[in-house]
Design an enzyme around this catalytic site. Structure first.
Site, PDB file in Angstrom:
ATOM      1  N   CYS A  60     -10.217  10.330   3.003  1.00 34.57           N
ATOM      2  CA  CYS A  60      -8.894  10.668   3.547  1.00 34.57           C
ATOM      3  C   CYS A  60      -8.238  11.835   2.816  1.00 34.57           C
ATOM      4  O   CYS A  60      -7.489  12.609   3.414  1.00 34.57           O
ATOM      5  CB  CYS A  60      -7.975   9.449   3.480  1.00 34.57           C
ATOM      6  SG  CYS A  60      -7.885   8.662   1.856  1.00 34.57           S
ATOM      7  N   GLU A 110      -4.146  -0.608  -3.791  1.00 38.73           N
ATOM      8  CA  GLU A 110      -3.707   0.801  -3.762  1.00 38.73           C
ATOM      9  C   GLU A 110      -2.195   0.848  -3.610  1.00 38.73           C
ATOM     10  O   GLU A 110      -1.662   1.662  -2.852  1.00 38.73           O
ATOM     11  CB  GLU A 110      -4.373   1.554  -2.611  1.00 38.73           C
ATOM     12  CG  GLU A 110      -5.888   1.479  -2.620  1.00 38.73           C
ATOM     13  CD  GLU A 110      -6.532   2.344  -1.543  1.00 38.73           C
ATOM     14  OE1 GLU A 110      -6.098   2.282  -0.374  1.00 38.73           O
ATOM     15  OE2 GLU A 110      -7.467   3.101  -1.876  1.00 38.73           O
ATOM     16  N   HIS A 137       0.839  -1.201   0.000  1.00 42.39           N
ATOM     17  CA  HIS A 137       0.000   0.000   0.000  1.00 42.39           C
ATOM     18  C   HIS A 137       0.879   1.259   0.000  1.00 42.39           C
ATOM     19  O   HIS A 137       1.701   1.455   0.898  1.00 42.39           O
ATOM     20  CB  HIS A 137      -0.882  -0.039   1.255  1.00 42.39           C
ATOM     21  CG  HIS A 137      -1.936   1.001   1.296  1.00 42.39           C
ATOM     22  ND1 HIS A 137      -1.761   2.205   1.944  1.00 42.39           N
ATOM     23  CD2 HIS A 137      -3.186   1.035   0.782  1.00 42.39           C
ATOM     24  CE1 HIS A 137      -2.869   2.924   1.834  1.00 42.39           C
ATOM     25  NE2 HIS A 137      -3.753   2.231   1.139  1.00 42.39           N
TER      26      HIS A 137
END
Ligand code: ZN
Length: 635
Positions: free
Chosen positions: A412, A321, A269
């Site tokens: 986020c 991601e 990630h």
């Protein structure tokens, strides 16, 4: 700021915090925490609650009207993947909702450093009231765990407890440094002391999402408490031994597959990996751990050479991601989360401070003007979570057409964008006793090493940078001006002296003399538009080229082309011309034009004499849907 405030209000982050307060009272009355509901707010927060409710309603309707996709019609976030909270708790949204509050408070701290803003100060004060009430007697603070009744630290792999704590600490430092407000710092140090009690010299597990490392190192700088730095170092050294648990996405996803000192490349990630590296660099710098710093530098060099997009973005896999293999950099499948750009910038900044090497400032500039800046719409009311380098005309990701959005379940990015924008001035320059280093160029007032300077420039459109001396001590002082690696030539002059050439690859132009108020230093950088060719190992763009002008990466949007974008190609070495224009939806820009061919599908002959027009990548997707590409095929 308005975008992030709307998100906070609509998502109900503060309502979660109120839930965290209620269980204490409810438990005392014999009611189980899970049955507590969020109908009452503490008296101190009543005004904030009413304001939040009003703006939540406004945001929900605005979001629904503005977004062109199904998700926009949701008033609150629902889907949170592996971080879904337990049902029936009354808690809304992803398990890390507290972090968005803290990022917003951090932004407010930096904003208040520029002068009084009563609305922001009042908002911060009301939220800090809530946090003070929600904090447990032993310092623990996490709205999800407190509202749900889940045991603390029971599933650190996904619970984001230390991640949220890290953002709280960073917010507290910003409010303390920026606004002189120490209330949140008190809450943060109580929480940090609690973490030291719970985790120091133990193997209780590791948070799946780093950021606590860099937060603790920064809190050590702010307070001088060595235990915070020691704990940060412990978390760094504990990574890679399986303590972070099973993510379901493999140990690489959490950077837990190999000890940090032995890791040679970025994996997993991207946001987690890059926040961890910022913390690694902090710990290495503060403890003078050269082995640790060298390991971070080694991975940064590898990342830049093999795992970074031209825009400065990172992350080429949607599934996690995450980082892909070396040279796995497909432009259409680029992930490049906006938060990863911010994390990358924070890491590069720390490496710049640790080494003084201009290449880190160069990369910060690339990220800022491209991978980061593209996240935000011209109007400032929409954002990209994912930042690809190509969008085809019929693109869809599930039901999402790949445009900037006013709303995204995982919220986020907006508060993260806000805290970076609010603190941008802090990345412009640094100084020691004798020299002021200027790393980034924009209109600014700079002070350091006894010098007081005004920086005047039309950067990034113009390469002319002027520094006027407003004040100087009666002794020689150094002035170091970054000469970006992209500038094919650079020249400078002081007052009316003849212009002199700056040596190639200088990194910084270093001037040392006694300065007088009124002195003027002029730096001229080469903004000529240029072709950039990819490493031949990046299979996805082999045979293509891209345009750059100064620090800006360019892209071709369908709106500017005379034929379908996907039917254009360009002869190698084609000369580029530039023109300044005002475009609807974009405003001022510099277009770059190249002679191109139209290559229709099938056996038809190619048509010469087409002009392809490129605009800066950060300005794309402001004129409706349509194809875009950074890399264009060469004929
Ligand atoms: Zn994000």
């Amino acid at each position: 700021m308005p975008l992030a405030f709307r998100q906070l209000a609509a998502a109900g982050n503060l309502d979660n915090l109120r839930l965290a307060i209620r269980p204490r009272a409810a438990t005392a009355a014999g009611v189980t925490p899970a049955s507590a509901t969020a109908t009452a707010a503490p008296a101190g927060a009543a005004a904030a609650s009413a304001a939040a409710a009003a703006s939540a309603a406004a945001a929900a309707s605005a979001g629904a009207a503005a977004d062109g996709d199904g998700n926009a019609r949701r008033a609150v976030p629902r889907q949170t993947g592996p971080v879904d909270p337990l049902p029936g708790t009354g808690y809304r949204g992803p398990i890390f909702m507290d972090s968005d509050i803290y990022k917003t408070l951090e932004a407010i701290g930096w904003e208040l450093a520029r002068g009084p803003q009563p609305d922001l100060a009042d908002y911060a004060a009301s939220v800090i009231d809530l946090l003070a009430e929600a904090q447990q007697p032993d310092g623990y603070l996490n709205s999800y765990v407190q509202a749900s009744g889940e045991p603390r630290y029971a599933r650190l792999t996904w619970s984001h407890e230390l991640y949220c704590a890290g953002h709280l600490i960073q917010a507290a430092i910003a409010l303390h440094r920026g606004a002189g407000d120490s209330r949140l710092l008190g809450i943060a140090t109580r929480l940090a002391d609690h973490l030291v009690t719970e985790f120091a010299a133990q193997e209780k597990g590791l948070d799946g999402h780093p950021i606590i490392e860099t937060a603790l190192a920064e809190l050590y700088r702010e307070t001088g408490t060595g235990a915070y730095l020691s704990l940060a170092r412990q978390f760094v050294d504990q990574r890679g031994h399986g303590l972070a648990g099973d993510s379901g996405l493999g140990r690489r996803y959490l950077q837990d597959h190999v000890p940090v000192r032995q890791a040679v490349t970025e994996t997993g990630h991207a946001v987690r990996a890059l926040y961890l590296e910022a913390g690694v660099t902090d710990v290495a710098t503060e403890t003078r751990d050269h082995e640790l710093l060298d390991s971070s530098i080694r991975r940064w060099d590898d990342m830049l050479a093999t795992k970074t997009y031209l825009t400065g973005g990172n992350g080429s896999r949607h599934v996690d991601e995450g980082f892909g293999d070396r040279f796995e950099l497909p432009p259409d499948r680029a992930y490049n989360e906006t938060c990863a750009a911010i994390a990358s910038l924070q890491w590069a900044w720390r490496l710049l401070l640790a080494t003084g090497d201009a290449k880190y400032a160069d990369h910060m500039e690339r990220v800022l003007y491209n991978g980061f800046a593209a996240a935000i719409a011209t109007e400032g009311d929409r954002f990209f979570y994912v930042n690809p380098l190509q969008r085809r005309e019929d693109h869809f990701e599930k039901d999402d057409p790949g445009r900037r959005r006013a709303w995204f379940n995982c919220a986020c990015c907006p508060p993260n964008i806000m805290r970076l924008l609010a603190s941008l001035d802090r990345y412009l320059a640094t100084s020691d006793d004798s020299t002021l280093y200027v790393h980034q160029y924009t209109g600014a007032r700079l002070a350091g090493a006894g010098l007081d300077l005004e920086l005047v420039t039309d950067y990034p459109w113009s390469g002319l940078v002027t520094l006027r001396v407003l004040g100087a001590p009666p002794a020689a002082r150094g002035l170091a001006l970054r000469v970006p690696g992209w500038s094919a030539a650079a020249a400078f002059k002081i007052n009316n002296s003849p212009e002199r050439t700056v040596a190639a690859q200088a990194g910084y132009l270093k001037l040392h003399q006694e300065w007088q108020p009124g002195d003027e230093i002029t730096l001229r950088l080469d903004m000529t538009a240029r072709w950039t060719h990819p490493d031949h190992r990046v299979d996805a763009v082999r045979g293509c080229a891209a345009i750059e002008r100064g620090p800006l990466v360019y892209c071709f949007e369908q709106a500017d082309q005379p034929v379908r974008l996907e039917e254009l190609d360009i002869a190698p070495g084609t000369q580029l011309t530039e023109r300044e224009v005002i475009l609807d939806g974009i405003g001022r820009t510099f277009q770059v034009c190249a002679a191109a061919r139209h290559v229709p599908p099938g056996a038809g002959p190619a048509v010469q004499g087409i002009t392809a027009v490129a605009i800066p990548y950060f300005q794309w997707d402001n004129r409706g849907p349509g194809a875009m590409r950074v890399w264009v095929p060469l004929s």
